[in-house]
Design a protein around this motif. Structure first.
Motif, mmCIF file in Angstrom:
data_model
loop_
_atom_site.group_PDB
_atom_site.id
_atom_site.type_symbol
_atom_site.label_atom_id
_atom_site.label_comp_id
_atom_site.label_asym_id
_atom_site.label_seq_id
_atom_site.Cartn_x
_atom_site.Cartn_y
_atom_site.Cartn_z
ATOM 1 N N GLU A 166 1.455 9.272 -6.011
ATOM 2 C CA GLU A 166 1.963 10.611 -5.726
ATOM 3 C C GLU A 166 2.886 11.084 -6.836
ATOM 4 O OE1 GLU A 166 4.989 12.331 -2.480
ATOM 5 O OE2 GLU A 166 3.235 11.314 -1.641
ATOM 6 N N ALA A 167 3.722 10.181 -7.342
ATOM 7 C CA ALA A 167 4.634 10.539 -8.420
ATOM 8 C C ALA A 167 3.865 10.828 -9.708
ATOM 9 C CB ALA A 167 5.639 9.421 -8.659
ATOM 10 N N LYS A 168 2.790 10.064 -9.946
ATOM 11 C CA LYS A 168 1.980 10.289 -11.141
ATOM 12 C C LYS A 168 1.207 11.597 -11.060
ATOM 13 C CE LYS A 168 0.970 5.555 -12.517
ATOM 14 N NZ LYS A 168 -0.109 4.569 -12.659
ATOM 15 N N SER A 169 0.860 12.023 -9.837
ATOM 16 C CA SER A 169 -0.007 13.178 -9.675
ATOM 17 C C SER A 169 0.711 14.509 -9.855
ATOM 18 C CB SER A 169 -0.685 13.140 -8.302
ATOM 19 O OG SER A 169 0.286 13.328 -7.293
ATOM 20 N N GLU A 225 0.831 -1.210 0.000
ATOM 21 C CA GLU A 225 0.000 0.000 0.000
ATOM 22 C C GLU A 225 0.869 1.265 0.000
ATOM 23 O OE1 GLU A 225 -3.249 0.242 -0.543
ATOM 24 O OE2 GLU A 225 -3.143 -1.933 -0.808
ATOM 25 N N HIS A 226 1.942 1.232 0.769
ATOM 26 C CA HIS A 226 2.860 2.369 0.823
ATOM 27 C C HIS A 226 3.489 2.622 -0.553
ATOM 28 C CE1 HIS A 226 5.916 5.110 2.302
ATOM 29 N NE2 HIS A 226 6.854 4.345 1.751
ATOM 30 N N LEU A 227 3.920 1.553 -1.229
ATOM 31 C CA LEU A 227 4.538 1.700 -2.552
ATOM 32 C C LEU A 227 3.519 2.169 -3.588
ATOM 33 C CD1 LEU A 227 6.824 -1.455 -2.574
ATOM 34 C CD2 LEU A 227 7.550 0.932 -2.399
ATOM 35 N N LYS A 228 2.279 1.700 -3.487
ATOM 36 C CA LYS A 228 1.233 2.157 -4.407
ATOM 37 C C LYS A 228 0.945 3.638 -4.199
ATOM 38 C CE LYS A 228 -1.237 -2.152 -5.255
ATOM 39 N NZ LYS A 228 -2.494 -2.902 -5.051
ATOM 40 N N ALA A 229 0.921 4.079 -2.945
ATOM 41 C CA ALA A 229 0.687 5.491 -2.644
ATOM 42 C C ALA A 229 1.824 6.357 -3.202
ATOM 43 C CB ALA A 229 0.548 5.708 -1.146
ATOM 44 N N GLN A 230 3.053 5.879 -3.066
ATOM 45 C CA GLN A 230 4.196 6.615 -3.628
ATOM 46 C C GLN A 230 4.084 6.721 -5.134
ATOM 47 O OE1 GLN A 230 7.709 4.528 -2.317
ATOM 48 N NE2 GLN A 230 8.104 6.030 -0.715
ATOM 49 N N ARG A 231 3.653 5.635 -5.778
ATOM 50 C CA ARG A 231 3.515 5.633 -7.237
ATOM 51 C C ARG A 231 2.443 6.638 -7.669
ATOM 52 N NH1 ARG A 231 2.815 0.225 -10.782
ATOM 53 N NH2 ARG A 231 5.066 0.253 -10.693
#
Length: 172
Positions: A130-133, A122-128
């Motif tokens: 955030e980077a896309k946003s 979940e943490h890695l998905k949130a980082q991904r």
């Protein structure tokens, strides 16, 4: 949670990878990082790979012994039936571990750590996300500013070297 890129083993706490692997451990940085689900052979391996295929979970089978066929020739032990490392993407680990738990003869070492694994995913998905946003205009601005700073550093190095050279010449 650490990870050995060579043997693809997850390490929890102070536990080292299997068979005393001496490679450097690092953090998992991508949800698609390949990690070892288990080591299986024979019927268990066939059952597990069939279930992974049916569940559309990508997997790779890797020889535990890097010698492969050479090991088979020397020892007479059939590599195709020997223990094979089953590797899956980190993001598919919870679902694959659940399938692994249905085979009673295979040991599921990941089950006690599943909450930690899910939290890391979940943490890695949130980082991904955030980077896309990041706004494309902001991304372009950052690239331009970075390029200008880089050029300024090069100019500073050139003019600084030139000034030092002229100062040394003035001493003699």
């Amino acid at each position: 949670m650490k990870y050995c890129k060579t043997c693809k083993q997850l390490c929890f706490g102070d536990n080292l990878p299997f068979d005393g692997c001496k490679h450097k451990l690092r953090e998992i940085e991508d949800i698609n990082e390949p990690v070892r689900l288990c080591i299986a052979g024979g019927t268990e391996r066939a059952m597990l790979t069939g279930m992974l295929k049916d569940a559309n979970i990508p997997y790779v089978e890797e020889n535990v012994y890097p010698q492969g066929v050479a090991n088979e020739i020397v020892t007479g032990y059939d590599v195709k039936l020997s223990n094979i490392s089953i590797v899956v993407p980190f993001s598919a680990l919870p679902k694959a571990s659940e399938l692994l738990g249905t085979i009673e003869t295979l040991n599921n070492d990941l089950e006690p750590h599943m909450d930690e694994i899910k939290a890391q995913i979940e943490h890695l998905k949130a980082q991904r996300e955030e980077a896309k946003s990041m706004n494309p205009a902001l991304r372009t601005t950052i690239k331009v500013i970075t390029a200008l700073v880089f050029l300024a550093l090069i100019a500073l190095a050139v003019f600084g070297t030139d000034a030092l050279t002229s100062w040394f010449k003035s001493l003699f």
